[in-house]
Scaffold this motif. Structure first.
Motif, mmCIF file in Angstrom:
data_model
loop_
_atom_site.group_PDB
_atom_site.id
_atom_site.type_symbol
_atom_site.label_atom_id
_atom_site.label_comp_id
_atom_site.label_asym_id
_atom_site.label_seq_id
_atom_site.Cartn_x
_atom_site.Cartn_y
_atom_site.Cartn_z
ATOM 1 N N GLY A 87 0.784 -1.290 -0.027
ATOM 2 C CA GLY A 87 -0.052 0.092 -0.098
ATOM 3 C C GLY A 87 0.986 1.217 0.053
ATOM 4 O O GLY A 87 0.294 2.500 -0.296
ATOM 5 N N LEU A 88 2.244 1.193 0.134
ATOM 6 C CA LEU A 88 2.861 2.220 0.337
ATOM 7 C C LEU A 88 2.854 2.957 -1.141
ATOM 8 O O LEU A 88 3.061 2.297 -2.217
ATOM 9 C CB LEU A 88 4.398 2.102 0.414
ATOM 10 C CG LEU A 88 5.493 3.190 0.366
ATOM 11 C CD1 LEU A 88 5.232 4.081 1.291
ATOM 12 C CD2 LEU A 88 6.827 2.569 0.524
ATOM 13 N N THR A 89 2.625 4.444 -1.290
ATOM 14 C CA THR A 89 2.234 4.820 -2.654
ATOM 15 C C THR A 89 3.016 6.287 -2.772
ATOM 16 O O THR A 89 3.187 6.930 -1.882
ATOM 17 C CB THR A 89 0.831 5.265 -2.638
ATOM 18 O OG1 THR A 89 0.090 3.961 -2.417
ATOM 19 C CG2 THR A 89 0.221 5.859 -3.930
ATOM 20 N N PHE A 90 3.437 6.414 -4.133
ATOM 21 C CA PHE A 90 4.293 7.855 -4.407
ATOM 22 C C PHE A 90 3.650 8.399 -5.577
ATOM 23 O O PHE A 90 3.139 7.417 -6.401
ATOM 24 C CB PHE A 90 5.491 7.504 -4.772
ATOM 25 C CG PHE A 90 6.485 6.981 -3.424
ATOM 26 C CD1 PHE A 90 7.059 7.721 -2.364
ATOM 27 C CD2 PHE A 90 6.766 5.654 -3.237
ATOM 28 C CE1 PHE A 90 7.752 7.170 -1.328
ATOM 29 C CE2 PHE A 90 7.243 5.010 -2.104
ATOM 30 C CZ PHE A 90 7.846 5.836 -1.224
ATOM 31 N N ILE A 91 3.462 9.770 -5.682
ATOM 32 C CA ILE A 91 3.038 10.314 -6.837
ATOM 33 C C ILE A 91 4.239 11.212 -7.195
ATOM 34 O O ILE A 91 4.776 11.865 -6.192
ATOM 35 C CB ILE A 91 1.879 11.124 -6.855
ATOM 36 C CG1 ILE A 91 0.507 10.194 -6.407
ATOM 37 C CG2 ILE A 91 1.548 11.922 -8.076
ATOM 38 C CD1 ILE A 91 -0.644 10.724 -6.395
ATOM 39 N N THR A 92 4.961 11.047 -8.182
ATOM 40 C CA THR A 92 6.093 11.712 -8.738
ATOM 41 C C THR A 92 6.047 12.519 -9.885
ATOM 42 O O THR A 92 5.044 12.385 -10.734
ATOM 43 C CB THR A 92 7.291 10.744 -8.830
ATOM 44 O OG1 THR A 92 7.127 10.007 -10.086
ATOM 45 C CG2 THR A 92 7.532 9.753 -7.733
ATOM 46 N N GLU A 93 7.028 13.346 -10.019
ATOM 47 C CA GLU A 93 6.857 14.520 -11.248
ATOM 48 C C GLU A 93 8.353 14.317 -11.781
ATOM 49 O O GLU A 93 9.255 14.449 -11.104
ATOM 50 C CB GLU A 93 6.491 15.782 -10.867
ATOM 51 C CG GLU A 93 6.256 16.718 -12.061
ATOM 52 C CD GLU A 93 5.610 18.065 -11.530
ATOM 53 O OE1 GLU A 93 4.393 18.037 -11.795
ATOM 54 O OE2 GLU A 93 6.438 18.772 -11.390
ATOM 55 N N LEU A 94 8.616 14.136 -13.089
ATOM 56 C CA LEU A 94 9.830 14.032 -13.918
ATOM 57 C C LEU A 94 10.352 15.169 -13.715
ATOM 58 O O LEU A 94 9.910 16.344 -13.971
ATOM 59 C CB LEU A 94 9.381 13.621 -15.357
ATOM 60 C CG LEU A 94 10.561 13.431 -16.303
ATOM 61 C CD1 LEU A 94 11.253 12.108 -15.849
ATOM 62 C CD2 LEU A 94 10.215 13.219 -17.760
ATOM 63 N N LEU A 95 11.702 15.123 -13.650
ATOM 64 C CA LEU A 95 12.726 16.108 -13.308
ATOM 65 C C LEU A 95 13.729 16.145 -14.578
ATOM 66 O O LEU A 95 14.910 15.502 -14.625
ATOM 67 C CB LEU A 95 13.385 16.431 -12.091
ATOM 68 C CG LEU A 95 12.510 16.600 -11.050
ATOM 69 C CD1 LEU A 95 13.400 16.547 -9.799
ATOM 70 C CD2 LEU A 95 11.871 17.998 -11.063
#
Length: 202
Positions: A87-95
């Motif tokens: 259930g560990l969740t990340f939302i990321t944005e490309l750099l």
């Protein structure tokens, strides 16, 4: 017989003689958009699941599923969602270009082999994409916390693809803490987590 033939011609206009006057079909009827109408976006790729390979990956996430997140605007950077089996969740944005900017980070030492940090990696060569973490959700089922532990939020992740261990291709995630990128020291690394990509379709 002539009457029946004439009736058939009325129904099947193209079968007999000159066509009658009919209205031009609209672009919508022809399956076309109106002139100047925006193109429909391509469908998002399907989520992809990677199996845990390293002990750290098994302990912190188990298998992970990667999927594309909607962009908040047309000029926004691509976003990705990572969900662990626990259930560990990340939302990321490309750099874009961020790995190359981190002159204090020894990428070969982190990933165990040379990796391309620029945006021009040859096909199949190990390369890195940097992401900022814009959301991290740590449920109670994630007993070890996030990638940087229970008390420290994960700020950035580097995803290295195309890595190889004795013939086994794998992806590695390096997690970093801190408020800014590029970092001002090398002690911002939290750990690395290795995963096996799905087998290519036959």
């Amino acid at each position: 017989m002539r009457l029946m033939f004439a009736a058939s011609c009325f129904v099947l206009l193209a079968a007999c003689g000159a066509p009658t006057q009919t209205a031009e079909p609209t672009p919508e009827e022809m399956g076309q958009d109106e002139p100047g109408a925006p193109m429909e976006p391509a469908p998002a790729p399907r989520p992809v699941t990677f199996e845990a390979m390293s002990k750290t990956a098994e302990a912190f996430t188990g298998a992970i599923t990667l999927s594309v997140e909607p962009r908040p605007g047309p000029n926004a950077a691509p976003r990705m969602k990572i969900v662990g089996a626990n259930g560990l969740t990340f939302i990321t944005e490309l750099l874009p270009g961020a790995a190359e900017q981190a002159s204090l980070i020894n990428w070969k030492e982190i990933f165990g082999e040379d990796v391309v940090v620029s945006g021009n990696a040859p096909p199949g060569a190990p390369s890195i994409d940097m992401h900022s973490v814009i959301q991290e959700d740590v449920p109670g089922t994630a007993l070890n916390g996030g990638f940087c532990g229970k008390d420290t939020p994960t700020s950035f992740i580097a995803m290295a693809t195309g890595l190889d261990s004795v013939g086994q291709k794998y992806m590695s995630i390096a997690a970093f803490k801190g408020d800014a990128w590029p970092p001002t020291s090398a002690d911002v690394l939290c750990g690395t987590f290795n995963y096996i990509p799905p087998a290519a379709p036959l």
